[in-house]
Design an enzyme around this catalytic site. Structure first.
Site, PDB file in Angstrom:
ATOM      1  N   LYS A  87     -29.579 -38.962  26.806  1.00  0.00           N
ATOM      2  CA  LYS A  87     -29.153 -37.892  25.908  1.00  0.00           C
ATOM      3  C   LYS A  87     -27.663 -37.971  25.604  1.00  0.00           C
ATOM      4  O   LYS A  87     -26.856 -37.369  26.307  1.00  0.00           O
ATOM      5  CB  LYS A  87     -29.484 -36.532  26.527  1.00  0.00           C
ATOM      6  CG  LYS A  87     -30.938 -36.154  26.360  1.00  0.00           C
ATOM      7  CD  LYS A  87     -31.252 -34.806  26.936  1.00  0.00           C
ATOM      8  CE  LYS A  87     -30.945 -33.670  26.013  1.00  0.00           C
ATOM      9  NZ  LYS A  87     -31.935 -33.470  24.957  1.00  0.00           N
TER      10      LYS A  87
HETATM   11  N1  PMP Z   1     -36.954 -35.900  22.778  1.00  0.00           N
HETATM   12  C1  PMP Z   1     -35.754 -35.485  22.348  1.00  0.00           C
HETATM   13  C2  PMP Z   1     -35.081 -36.227  21.260  1.00  0.00           C
HETATM   14  C3  PMP Z   1     -35.142 -34.368  22.941  1.00  0.00           C
HETATM   15  O1  PMP Z   1     -33.943 -33.960  22.530  1.00  0.00           O
HETATM   16  C4  PMP Z   1     -35.824 -33.668  23.951  1.00  0.00           C
HETATM   17  C5  PMP Z   1     -35.206 -32.452  24.562  1.00  0.00           C
HETATM   18  N2  PMP Z   1     -34.369 -32.769  25.634  1.00  0.00           N
HETATM   19  C6  PMP Z   1     -37.072 -34.137  24.378  1.00  0.00           C
HETATM   20  C7  PMP Z   1     -37.611 -35.256  23.772  1.00  0.00           C
HETATM   21  C8  PMP Z   1     -37.774 -33.501  25.534  1.00  0.00           C
HETATM   22  O2  PMP Z   1     -37.081 -33.829  26.709  1.00  0.00           O
HETATM   23  P1  PMP Z   1     -37.120 -32.904  28.009  1.00  0.00           P
HETATM   24  O3  PMP Z   1     -38.565 -32.683  28.286  1.00  0.00           O
HETATM   25  O4  PMP Z   1     -36.469 -33.692  29.060  1.00  0.00           O
HETATM   26  O5  PMP Z   1     -36.421 -31.645  27.646  1.00  0.00           O
END
Ligand code: PMP
Length: 312
Positions: A156
């Protein structure tokens, strides 16, 4: 409407009033989006009179991996961050659901600067993304998901989100709620801030982590809950665009999205155009685990208010 502003952030070791939490315009953080972050939810449990952060250790782990990738030095250990999180939730006296971000940013000028690294936590009161029984009308975006060979999409980094931003803006201008992005191979990747799942002929399918997707924490949580609670093994496989058009059910998932039904794609109704039974059932299992209304998976919940007594 965006959620109300919090009174305090936690920034570089202390609680700071919202208006004082600033970064200089010339920093790499402001200029090139040189930051990495985590989106984290806090759930209030009325019976226990406590708030729980969901899968905090996994968020810290991915945050460290994001920093490694971006060549930041990691300025705090998980125990410090856990305390910082408690400080900011308690400092704002949140006794309801909240959502927020843990952010590390480069507080210096220049494209290749890597330090000093600043850190902040900002949380706001926030409930579910869509009302129960509702969902999203989506399009397949004409913006292609950024590839892992261009920017580390499995982690991220703030700069990654310009891709999802463009796709989301295009989707809303064109009258949809949210985009689904295909990767450079033409297979389904994910949403702008969520992972993608679909159900067809009783099988639950999600793209593999080699499909230019974030390594989502909710994705692996649901894969485990599907197995444990519903006896369903999720298939990780490439998904073509037209498979989505003939899906029986589809949903987004993520820390923010939780489980959000997808009701149509490019105006093709998904199933009968209502949230499907498998989607609704997994949502209920997920909500029980995150809020702690079940004793299962207590290891995934970090209590915020409860005093944790450590005996020697
Ligand atoms: N894909 C993207 C591009 C995201 O920004 C997120 C949110 N964090 C997710 C998937 C889902 O990730 P997570 O379950 O870790 O929040």
């Amino acid at each position: 409407m965006p959620p109300a502003l919090p009174q305090y952030l936690w920034m570089n070791g202390q609680l700071v009033p919202y208006q004082n939490a600033t970064i200089h315009v010339s920093t790499a953080a402001a200029f090139y989006a040189t930051n990495v972050f985590e989106g984290i939810r806090i759930y209030w449990n009325d019976d226990k009179q406590d708030a729980y952060a969901f899968r905090l250790q996994e968020h810290f782990m991915r945050w460290s991996e994001s920093m490694k990738m971006m060549r930041f030095s990691v300025p705090y250990v998980p125990a410090d961050l856990e305390e910082a999180l408690r400080e900011v939730i308690k400092g704002n006296n949140f006794k309801e659901d909240a959502h927020g971000y843990l952010v590390a940013y480069v507080d210096a000028e220049g494209l290749t600067s890597t330090e000093p690294v600043g850190v902040y936590l900002i949380f706001r009161r926030r409930g579910r993304l869509t009302d129960d029984g509702k969902g999203m009308h989506c399009c397949i975006s004409s913006w292609v998901r950024t590839s892992d060979n261009a920017i580390p999409i499995r982690l991220k980094c703030g700069a990654n989100y310009q891709n999802g931003r463009l796709a989301s803006l295009q989707a809303t201008v064109d009258g949809y709620d949210a985009p689904i992005l295909l990767n450079s191979q033409g297979h389904v990747a994910e949403g702008s801030g969520a992972s993608f799942f679909m159900v067809r002929k009783g099988e639950v399918i999600t793209p593999p982590t080699t499909a230019d997707i974030l390594e989502s924490i909710t994705r692996v949580t649901l894969m485990q809950l599907f197995k444990e609670e519903m006896g369903l093994t999720v298939k990780e496989q490439e998904i073509d665009r037209t498979q989505v058009y003939v899906a029986d059910e589809a949903f987004f998932c993520g820390s923010g999205y939780e489980v959000t039904p997808i009701l149509s794609v490019d105006r093709f109704p998904v199933g009968n155009g209502q949230p499907g039974p498998i989607t609704q059932e997994i949502l209920q299992h997920y909500l029980r685990v995150v809020r702690g209304t079940t004793d299962k998976h207590a290891e995934w919940r970090t209590p915020i208010y409860q005093k944790v007594l450590v005996t020697a």
